[in-house]
Write an enzyme that holds these catalytic residues in place. Structure first.
Site, PDB file in Angstrom:
ATOM      1  CB  THR A  44      -0.881   0.009   1.266  1.00  0.00           C
ATOM      2  OG1 THR A  44      -1.639  -1.197   1.307  1.00  0.00           O
ATOM      3  CG2 THR A  44      -1.806   1.206   1.294  1.00  0.00           C
ATOM      4  N   GLY A 118      -0.904 -15.880  -2.262  1.00  0.00           N
ATOM      5  CA  GLY A 118      -0.585 -17.012  -1.393  1.00  0.00           C
ATOM      6  C   GLY A 118      -1.759 -17.385  -0.496  1.00  0.00           C
ATOM      7  CG  HIS A 469      20.383  31.757  15.293  1.00  0.00           C
ATOM      8  ND1 HIS A 469      19.056  31.972  15.586  1.00  0.00           N
ATOM      9  CD2 HIS A 469      20.858  32.883  14.708  1.00  0.00           C
ATOM     10  CE1 HIS A 469      18.728  33.197  15.195  1.00  0.00           C
ATOM     11  NE2 HIS A 469      19.806  33.782  14.662  1.00  0.00           N
TER      12      HIS A 469
HETATM   13  P1  FAD Z   1       0.674  -3.300   2.968  1.00  0.00           P
HETATM   14  O1  FAD Z   1       1.567  -2.190   2.594  1.00  0.00           O
HETATM   15  O2  FAD Z   1      -0.774  -3.137   2.768  1.00  0.00           O
HETATM   16  O3  FAD Z   1       1.188  -4.558   2.157  1.00  0.00           O
HETATM   17  C1  FAD Z   1       0.532  -5.771   2.110  1.00  0.00           C
HETATM   18  C2  FAD Z   1       0.801  -6.421   0.766  1.00  0.00           C
HETATM   19  O4  FAD Z   1       0.359  -7.766   0.834  1.00  0.00           O
HETATM   20  C3  FAD Z   1       0.040  -5.786  -0.388  1.00  0.00           C
HETATM   21  O5  FAD Z   1       0.926  -5.374  -1.393  1.00  0.00           O
HETATM   22  C4  FAD Z   1      -0.901  -6.889  -0.883  1.00  0.00           C
HETATM   23  O6  FAD Z   1      -1.044  -6.887  -2.283  1.00  0.00           O
HETATM   24  C5  FAD Z   1      -0.178  -8.131  -0.410  1.00  0.00           C
HETATM   25  N1  FAD Z   1      -1.068  -9.291  -0.182  1.00  0.00           N
HETATM   26  C6  FAD Z   1      -2.214  -9.321   0.526  1.00  0.00           C
HETATM   27  N2  FAD Z   1      -2.708 -10.575   0.567  1.00  0.00           N
HETATM   28  C7  FAD Z   1      -1.842 -11.353  -0.147  1.00  0.00           C
HETATM   29  C8  FAD Z   1      -1.806 -12.731  -0.463  1.00  0.00           C
HETATM   30  N3  FAD Z   1      -2.731 -13.581  -0.030  1.00  0.00           N
HETATM   31  N4  FAD Z   1      -0.779 -13.180  -1.226  1.00  0.00           N
HETATM   32  C9  FAD Z   1       0.182 -12.330  -1.670  1.00  0.00           C
HETATM   33  N5  FAD Z   1       0.204 -11.021  -1.391  1.00  0.00           N
HETATM   34  C10 FAD Z   1      -0.807 -10.531  -0.635  1.00  0.00           C
HETATM   35  N6  FAD Z   1       2.004   5.323   6.615  1.00  0.00           N
HETATM   36  C11 FAD Z   1       3.019   6.098   6.991  1.00  0.00           C
HETATM   37  O7  FAD Z   1       3.781   5.714   7.886  1.00  0.00           O
HETATM   38  N7  FAD Z   1       3.255   7.318   6.404  1.00  0.00           N
HETATM   39  C12 FAD Z   1       2.452   7.793   5.424  1.00  0.00           C
HETATM   40  O8  FAD Z   1       2.689   8.884   4.916  1.00  0.00           O
HETATM   41  C13 FAD Z   1       1.353   6.992   5.012  1.00  0.00           C
HETATM   42  N8  FAD Z   1       0.540   7.432   4.037  1.00  0.00           N
HETATM   43  C14 FAD Z   1      -0.502   6.641   3.643  1.00  0.00           C
HETATM   44  C15 FAD Z   1      -1.350   7.135   2.667  1.00  0.00           C
HETATM   45  C16 FAD Z   1      -2.423   6.390   2.247  1.00  0.00           C
HETATM   46  C17 FAD Z   1      -3.339   6.938   1.184  1.00  0.00           C
HETATM   47  C18 FAD Z   1      -2.652   5.096   2.819  1.00  0.00           C
HETATM   48  C19 FAD Z   1      -3.805   4.250   2.365  1.00  0.00           C
HETATM   49  C20 FAD Z   1      -1.810   4.599   3.800  1.00  0.00           C
HETATM   50  C21 FAD Z   1      -0.737   5.378   4.227  1.00  0.00           C
HETATM   51  N9  FAD Z   1       0.135   4.940   5.227  1.00  0.00           N
HETATM   52  C22 FAD Z   1       1.167   5.734   5.634  1.00  0.00           C
HETATM   53  C23 FAD Z   1      -0.015   3.617   5.864  1.00  0.00           C
HETATM   54  C24 FAD Z   1       0.945   2.580   5.239  1.00  0.00           C
HETATM   55  O9  FAD Z   1       0.698   2.525   3.859  1.00  0.00           O
HETATM   56  C25 FAD Z   1       0.749   1.224   5.870  1.00  0.00           C
HETATM   57  O10 FAD Z   1       0.853   1.312   7.271  1.00  0.00           O
HETATM   58  C26 FAD Z   1       1.791   0.236   5.361  1.00  0.00           C
HETATM   59  O11 FAD Z   1       1.704   0.101   3.977  1.00  0.00           O
HETATM   60  C27 FAD Z   1       1.610  -1.127   6.038  1.00  0.00           C
HETATM   61  O12 FAD Z   1       2.486  -2.055   5.516  1.00  0.00           O
HETATM   62  P2  FAD Z   1       2.125  -3.602   5.454  1.00  0.00           P
HETATM   63  O13 FAD Z   1       3.292  -4.251   4.807  1.00  0.00           O
HETATM   64  O14 FAD Z   1       1.681  -4.080   6.763  1.00  0.00           O
HETATM   65  O15 FAD Z   1       0.856  -3.712   4.500  1.00  0.00           O
END
Ligand code: FAD
Ligand code: NAI
Length: 490
Positions: A44, A118, A469
């Site tokens: 994301t 997956g 500063h």
């Molecule tokens: P994700 O980034 O959601 O990654 C999960 C991945 O798993 C995805 O790519 C998905 O396709 C994949 N996936 C899911 N199920 C499966 C499966 N069964 N098999 C294979 N792949 C799969 N956070 C900040 O700290 N700063 C910011 O400025 C910020 N801005 C943001 C702006 C927006 C518009 C949004 C929506 C979120 C923002 N965030 C920000 C939050 C941040 O994006 C998330 O906290 C972060 O991406 C979480 O990481 P993650 O790896 O847990 O999940």
């Protein structure tokens, strides 16, 4: 393809949590594979979150500044207009550069990248539906779940990402809407609302609570921020809930009423942004096949070492507890791999910063005043306005304050809250101070309690640290000073 060899670690989801864990595990010499279904790494955050939203925030801010804030600086500009296509292209260039960079890092660290979806077949086997067709299975000693989160839908409104949009549609609109209604005045609502307001949309934010920014934001800071955003043209309806929506016509109608019931109103919009929070994403993951359950909010339940009740399966990032932030996901990824390889890891959940990238930015770390009041903690507050800071004055960018909150007895820092220019960079100093257990001043002369004195003496001193500063960070130092004495310049 990978059927034959058993991996040390398989990671489902290549977002920030997943890709960082994969790199860290690769560096530690583990045989590791990362499964991602999007066709692009970074999740994301890199594809549709942090990165594209910050690109649009930065460029829409430049445009807005050129329109409204050049004359006083002695700069005459004419014929300024938005080329939205190019602005989107600039965004896409940033995104693709960064996501490809991660593919390179995977190669460098011997991480196998499996493009597909997956699902658990059993406790050690993940079946992958490959993007390019076909299926494969991967066996692993350990499995990390890092499948992230998705936007919470609003009942009654169908998301088409054109007329009724989530943040994913909001970073990809092809024209500037005339009227935009934003449901939810949290971080996404305010960041994306800012972008489209700056580019010319009439934006109305409807928020259920009595303050913007979500519950983590200090109420005083939220109030100031709301004033600043209002001055920029955004409209707010607080203490107001959306009761229904109708997207059957050309535009969208949104019914709102006072949160406590009463006055009703219908708002018309060309585009409605649904930004009422995000929820963990585990659809199609086959959790049932291995008997793993989620809690009432859809989060995968884990212990302190990120283990599910099946100890070799861990969960990190948005899919489990804690703030849904990229840097939180990153910390957990490193810690989870360290638990696996070394038996210990570290994440301090009390010192994870939050930043809202509006202009000015809002940033905070630690506790806010309303939380401390509710917990009955005795605290003192020091504030310093940017209007009294030399650099902010020089830059003609003086809106905002730095607010320090310290323990009334020990002087230990409890929370730091900033609204102002570069708040997002400045909060790093506050986070380090909090992580180190620093105090505002660091001298405990005023305490007669020996234990408290030692606690405060041990800590570093923000107010007694030299700050260059003229910099904005002097406002940070002077706010710390103001918790126990008077600031010099205010
Ligand atoms: P994700 O980034 O959601 O990654 C999960 C991945 O798993 C995805 O790519 C998905 O396709 C994949 N996936 C899911 N199920 C499966 C499966 N069964 N098999 C294979 N792949 C799969 N956070 C900040 O700290 N700063 C910011 O400025 C910020 N801005 C943001 C702006 C927006 C518009 C949004 C929506 C979120 C923002 N965030 C920000 C939050 C941040 O994006 C998330 O906290 C972060 O991406 C979480 O990481 P993650 O790896 O847990 O999940
Ligand atoms: P949020 O939780 O920040 O805000 C949602 C807001 O919607 C809350 O203020 C809530 O009171 C309100 N709300 C809920 N239901 C409502 C209703 N029916 N009517 C009116 N208001 C309602 O969620 P948001 O903005 O969707 O963002 C999700 C998450 O994404 C954030 O919590 C954050 O973790 C992450 N994010 C982080 C960013 C950053 O770090 N700069 C940027 C964007 C997102």
């Amino acid at each position: 393809a990978s059927d034959s060899e058993e991996k040390d670690l398989v990671i489902i989801g290549g977002g920030v949590a997943g890709y960082v864990a994969a790199i860290k595990a690769g560096q530690a010499g583990l045989k590791v594979a990362c499964i991602e279904k999007r066709g692009s790494l970074g999740g994301t955050c890199l594809n549709v979150g942090c990165i594209p939203s910050k690109s649009l925030l930065n460029n829409s801010h430049l445009y807005h500044q050129i329109l409204h804030d050049t004359k006083q600086r002695g700069i005459e500009v004419e014929g300024v207009s938005v080329n939205l296509k190019q602005m989107m292209k600039a965004k896409e260039t940033s995104v693709s550069g960064l996501t490809k960079g991660i593919e390179f890092l995977f190669k460098k660290n011997n991480v196998e990248y499996i493009k597909g979806t997956g699902a658990f077949q059993d406790e050690h086997t993940v079946a992958v539906n490959l993007i390019d067709g076909g299926e494969t299975t991967v066996r692993a000693k350990n499995i990390f779940i890092s499948t992230g989160s998705e936007a919470t839908p609003f009942p009654g409104l169908t998301i088409d990402e054109k007329k009724v949009i989530t943040s994913t549609g909001a970073i990809a609109l092809q024209e500037v809407p005339k009227k935009m209604v934003v449901i939810g005045g949290g971080i996404i609502g305010l960041e994306m609302g800012s972008v489209w307001s700056r580019l010319g949309a009439e934006v109305t934010v409807v928020e259920f609570l009595g303050q913007i920014g979500g519950p983590g934001m200090d109420a005083e800071i939220a109030k100031m921020t709301q004033k600043m955003l209002t001055k920029q043209g955004m409209k707010f309806k607080l203490n107001t809930k959306v009761t229904a929506g109708d997207d059957s016509g050309e535009g969208v109608k949104v019914n709102v009423e006072a949160a406590k019931g009463g006055k009703e109103e219908v708002l018309d919009a060309d585009v409605v942004l649904v930004a009422i929070g995000r929820r963990p994403y585990t659809a199609g993951l086959g959790l049932d096949n291995i008997g793993l359950e989620t809690d009432e909010r859809g989060r995968i339940v884990i212990d302190q070492e990120y283990r599910t009740k099946i100890p070799h399966i861990r969960a990190i990032g948005d899919v489990t507890f804690g703030p849904m932030l990229a840097h939180k996901a990153e910390e957990e990824a490193v810690a989870a791999v360290e638990y696996l390889t070394k038996g210990y890891g570290h994440v301090n959940y009390g010192a994870i910063p939050s930043v809202m990238y509006t202009h000015p930015e809002v940033a905070w770390v630690g506790q806010n005043e309303q939380e401390l009041k509710a917990a009955g903690v005795k605290y003192k507050v020091g504030t310093f306005p940017f209007s009294a800071n030399s650099r902010a004055k020089t830059n003609l960018d003086t809106e905002g304050i730095v607010k320090f909150i310290s323990d009334a007895n020990t002087d230990r820092i409890l929370g730091i809250h900033i609204v102002g220019p570069n708040a997002g960079e400045m909060i790093a100093e506050g986070t380090l101070a909090l992580e180190y257990g620093a105090s505002s001043e660091g001298k405990a002369d005023h305490s007669s309690n020996r234990l408290e004195k030692r606690e405060a003496d041990r800590a570093a001193d923000v107010a007694r640290t030299s700050h260059a500063h003229p910099t904005l960070s002097e406002a940070f130092k002077e706010a710390a000073m103001a918790t126990y004495d008077k600031a010099i310049h205010y």
